[in-house]
Design a protein around this motif. Structure first.
Motif, PDB file in Angstrom:
ATOM      1  N   ASP A 147       0.721  -1.349  -0.004  1.00 17.08           N
ATOM      2  CA  ASP A 147      -0.165  -0.076   0.298  1.00 17.08           C
ATOM      3  C   ASP A 147       1.091   0.693  -0.003  1.00 17.08           C
ATOM      4  OD1 ASP A 147      -2.219  -1.655  -0.021  1.00 17.08           O
ATOM      5  OD2 ASP A 147      -2.783  -1.270   2.199  1.00 17.08           O
ATOM      6  N   GLU A 148       1.902   1.028   0.851  1.00 15.97           N
ATOM      7  CA  GLU A 148       3.111   2.326   0.777  1.00 15.97           C
ATOM      8  C   GLU A 148       3.365   1.884  -0.483  1.00 15.97           C
ATOM      9  OE1 GLU A 148       5.160   3.330   4.012  1.00 15.97           O
ATOM     10  OE2 GLU A 148       3.978   2.284   5.510  1.00 15.97           O
ATOM     11  N   ALA A 149       4.183   1.070  -0.928  1.00 19.21           N
ATOM     12  CA  ALA A 149       4.480   0.963  -2.321  1.00 19.21           C
ATOM     13  C   ALA A 149       4.011   2.467  -3.809  1.00 19.21           C
ATOM     14  CB  ALA A 149       5.330   0.668  -3.260  1.00 19.21           C
ATOM     15  N   ARG A 150       2.322   1.337  -3.685  1.00 19.43           N
ATOM     16  CA  ARG A 150       1.456   2.345  -4.478  1.00 19.43           C
ATOM     17  C   ARG A 150       0.881   3.523  -4.311  1.00 19.43           C
ATOM     18  NH1 ARG A 150      -1.261  -0.724  -7.024  1.00 19.43           N
ATOM     19  NH2 ARG A 150      -0.776  -2.624  -6.355  1.00 19.43           N
ATOM     20  N   GLY A 151       0.880   3.526  -3.091  1.00 20.00           N
ATOM     21  CA  GLY A 151       0.731   5.214  -2.643  1.00 20.00           C
ATOM     22  C   GLY A 151       1.324   6.559  -3.277  1.00 20.00           C
ATOM     23  N   LEU A 152       2.739   6.091  -3.151  1.00 24.18           N
ATOM     24  CA  LEU A 152       4.279   6.840  -3.001  1.00 24.18           C
ATOM     25  C   LEU A 152       3.842   7.656  -4.471  1.00 24.18           C
ATOM     26  CD1 LEU A 152       6.896   8.136  -3.574  1.00 24.18           C
ATOM     27  CD2 LEU A 152       7.814   5.764  -3.399  1.00 24.18           C
ATOM     28  N   ALA A 153       3.599   6.383  -5.956  1.00 23.54           N
ATOM     29  CA  ALA A 153       2.948   6.677  -7.730  1.00 23.54           C
ATOM     30  C   ALA A 153       2.088   7.664  -6.850  1.00 23.54           C
ATOM     31  CB  ALA A 153       3.168   5.827  -7.956  1.00 23.54           C
ATOM     32  N   ALA A 172       7.828  -4.333  -5.055  1.00 19.55           N
ATOM     33  CA  ALA A 172       7.948  -2.837  -5.549  1.00 19.55           C
ATOM     34  C   ALA A 172       7.993  -2.317  -6.231  1.00 19.55           C
ATOM     35  CB  ALA A 172       8.538  -2.147  -4.141  1.00 19.55           C
ATOM     36  N   PRO A 173       9.234  -2.644  -7.383  1.00 25.43           N
ATOM     37  CA  PRO A 173       9.088  -2.130  -8.622  1.00 25.43           C
ATOM     38  C   PRO A 173       7.478  -2.048  -9.649  1.00 25.43           C
ATOM     39  CG  PRO A 173      11.597  -2.626  -8.238  1.00 25.43           C
ATOM     40  CD  PRO A 173      10.412  -3.006  -6.984  1.00 25.43           C
ATOM     41  N   TRP A 174       7.738  -2.961  -9.518  1.00 27.23           N
ATOM     42  CA  TRP A 174       6.797  -3.796 -10.435  1.00 27.23           C
ATOM     43  C   TRP A 174       5.229  -2.947  -9.485  1.00 27.23           C
ATOM     44  CZ3 TRP A 174       5.015  -6.808 -14.480  1.00 27.23           C
ATOM     45  CH2 TRP A 174       3.428  -6.774 -14.963  1.00 27.23           C
ATOM     46  N   VAL A 175       4.806  -2.842  -8.461  1.00 30.53           N
ATOM     47  CA  VAL A 175       3.812  -2.086  -8.219  1.00 30.53           C
ATOM     48  C   VAL A 175       3.922  -0.636  -8.571  1.00 30.53           C
ATOM     49  CG1 VAL A 175       3.011  -1.296  -5.787  1.00 30.53           C
ATOM     50  CG2 VAL A 175       3.582  -3.245  -6.161  1.00 30.53           C
ATOM     51  N   LEU A 176       4.861  -0.325  -8.078  1.00 26.66           N
ATOM     52  CA  LEU A 176       5.207   0.900  -8.674  1.00 26.66           C
ATOM     53  C   LEU A 176       5.345   1.668 -10.220  1.00 26.66           C
ATOM     54  CD1 LEU A 176       7.923   2.245  -6.639  1.00 26.66           C
ATOM     55  CD2 LEU A 176       5.838   3.355  -6.503  1.00 26.66           C
ATOM     56  N   CYS A 177       5.619   0.342 -10.376  1.00 28.43           N
ATOM     57  CA  CYS A 177       4.745   0.324 -12.737  1.00 28.43           C
ATOM     58  C   CYS A 177       3.495   0.514 -12.758  1.00 28.43           C
ATOM     59  CB  CYS A 177       5.816  -0.759 -13.430  1.00 28.43           C
ATOM     60  SG  CYS A 177       7.805  -0.394 -13.013  1.00 28.43           S
ATOM     61  N   THR A 178       3.295  -0.087 -12.180  1.00 23.36           N
ATOM     62  CA  THR A 178       1.594  -0.520 -12.221  1.00 23.36           C
ATOM     63  C   THR A 178       1.144   1.206 -11.848  1.00 23.36           C
ATOM     64  OG1 THR A 178       1.358  -3.059 -11.432  1.00 23.36           O
ATOM     65  CG2 THR A 178       0.049  -2.194 -11.746  1.00 23.36           C
ATOM     66  N   ALA A 179       1.427   1.204 -10.736  1.00 24.26           N
ATOM     67  CA  ALA A 179       0.318   2.374 -10.499  1.00 24.26           C
ATOM     68  C   ALA A 179       0.763   3.532 -10.764  1.00 24.26           C
ATOM     69  CB  ALA A 179       0.859   2.703  -8.559  1.00 24.26           C
ATOM     70  N   ALA A 180       1.984   3.950 -11.303  1.00 23.81           N
ATOM     71  CA  ALA A 180       2.435   4.955 -12.001  1.00 23.81           C
ATOM     72  C   ALA A 180       2.086   4.686 -13.558  1.00 23.81           C
ATOM     73  CB  ALA A 180       3.912   5.174 -12.582  1.00 23.81           C
ATOM     74  N   LEU A 181       1.511   3.868 -14.238  1.00 21.84           N
ATOM     75  CA  LEU A 181       1.522   3.305 -16.075  1.00 21.84           C
ATOM     76  C   LEU A 181       0.435   4.555 -16.016  1.00 21.84           C
ATOM     77  CD1 LEU A 181       2.616   2.126 -18.370  1.00 21.84           C
ATOM     78  CD2 LEU A 181       0.022   0.295 -17.299  1.00 21.84           C
ATOM     79  N   PRO A 182      -0.577   4.851 -15.775  1.00 22.55           N
ATOM     80  CA  PRO A 182      -1.262   5.868 -16.743  1.00 22.55           C
ATOM     81  C   PRO A 182      -0.467   6.837 -16.394  1.00 22.55           C
ATOM     82  CG  PRO A 182      -2.745   4.808 -14.490  1.00 22.55           C
ATOM     83  CD  PRO A 182      -1.715   4.670 -14.440  1.00 22.55           C
ATOM     84  N   ALA A 183      -0.105   8.034 -15.968  1.00 21.06           N
ATOM     85  CA  ALA A 183       0.656   8.786 -16.123  1.00 21.06           C
ATOM     86  C   ALA A 183       2.012   8.693 -16.745  1.00 21.06           C
ATOM     87  CB  ALA A 183       0.997   9.402 -14.027  1.00 21.06           C
ATOM     88  N   LEU A 184       2.832   7.925 -16.938  1.00 21.61           N
ATOM     89  CA  LEU A 184       3.396   7.947 -17.806  1.00 21.61           C
ATOM     90  C   LEU A 184       2.672   7.415 -19.362  1.00 21.61           C
ATOM     91  CD1 LEU A 184       5.541   4.940 -15.568  1.00 21.61           C
ATOM     92  CD2 LEU A 184       5.802   7.405 -16.519  1.00 21.61           C
ATOM     93  N   ARG A 185       1.597   6.843 -19.377  1.00 24.37           N
ATOM     94  CA  ARG A 185       1.406   7.259 -20.867  1.00 24.37           C
ATOM     95  C   ARG A 185       1.114   8.226 -20.886  1.00 24.37           C
ATOM     96  NH1 ARG A 185      -1.770   1.619 -19.913  1.00 24.37           N
ATOM     97  NH2 ARG A 185      -0.721  -0.118 -21.231  1.00 24.37           N
ATOM     98  N   ALA A 186       0.263   9.335 -20.574  1.00 25.52           N
ATOM     99  CA  ALA A 186       0.137  10.744 -20.793  1.00 25.52           C
ATOM    100  C   ALA A 186       1.138  11.700 -20.278  1.00 25.52           C
ATOM    101  CB  ALA A 186      -1.216  11.014 -19.590  1.00 25.52           C
TER     102      ALA A 186
END
Length: 246
Positions: free
Chosen positions: A66-72, A118-132
């Protein structure tokens, strides 16, 4: 929603209060990016570095999903964008490769949680913003020479970095062209963490063509080049002073 909507690209660098992460944060800030500094515990150091770089600081324990996802999510909420994700944070402990008992299942879980999941979680959480992101987003995973060659501080550590190298290639194939995914795999880097690794320093002095370990700024230079390249994706770039040649 935060109020910062500056036009500068935003880069999140995990584990960025010392060593490679700090050097990467400084280099991306020098390149004109608004950098988000992160650490697990060093709140004062993180806040000081963020203030120096004109960025922001977020604390999170990446071993907690939850903290990893919350970071992104916190980065996007604060800045309204996320253009570059550098997965640098990692854990390591010296365990001889033939000491199988010391590399316990608990140690495997600890290492894989931070270095791979953790990198996987961060990539997943950040993906919409990265795509934009304008011009496409960029993910750079800091892996290791140990993920390419049978070396490293421990078998769990080397395996975690080898896995992250392959995840890098898989994500590059899946996310292009909107998001580029690459890895930088350093060998020995001269940081406070490695200063007492006498055997490793001797190996690099004696066998690497460059006869020394890398400096953090040299790793950061390569990361910045990877981020700047709008075409490079799916690459694992070894930076070991040529040790892989010997």
């Amino acid at each position: 929603m935060g109020t910062d909507r500056a036009d500068r690209p935003v880069a999140l660098v995990t584990g960025s209060t010392s060593g490679i992460g700090e050097a990467v944060a400084r280099r991306l800030a020098a390149d004109g990016m608004r950098v988000v500094v992160h650490s697990r515990r060093s709140t004062e150091a993180g806040q000081a570095l963020a203030a120096e770089l004109g960025g922001t600081y977020v604390q999170a324990d990446l071993a907690v999903e939850d903290e990893a996802r919350g970071l992104a999510e916190a980065v996007v909420d604060r800045h309204g964008r996320l253009d570059v994700l550098v997965n640098n944070a990692g854990v390591s402990r010296q365990i001889p490769h033939d000491d199988l008992a010391a590399a316990s299942p608990e140690e495997w879980r600890r290492v894989l949680e931070v270095n791979l999941i953790a990198p996987w979680v961060l990539c997943t959480a950040a993906l919409p913003a990265l795509r934009a992101a304008a011009g496409g987003g960029s993910i750079v995973n800091i892996t290791s020479h140990a993920g390419v060659r049978p070396k490293g501080s421990s078998v769990p550590y080397a395996a975690s970095k080898a896995a992250l190298n392959h995840v890098t290639r898989l994500l590059a194939a899946a996310l292009g062209p909107g998001v580029r995914v690459n890895a930088v795999a350093p060998g020995l880097v001269d940081t406070p963490l490695t200063r007492d690794w006498a055997q490793a320093h001797a190996l690099w002095r004696e066998r690497a063509p460059m006869h020394r370990p890398a400096r953090p700024a040299e790793v950061a230079d390569l990361v910045a080049s990877v981020v700047a390249s709008g075409y490079l994706t799916g690459e694992v770039i070894v930076l070991d002073g040529g040790l892989h040649l010997t």
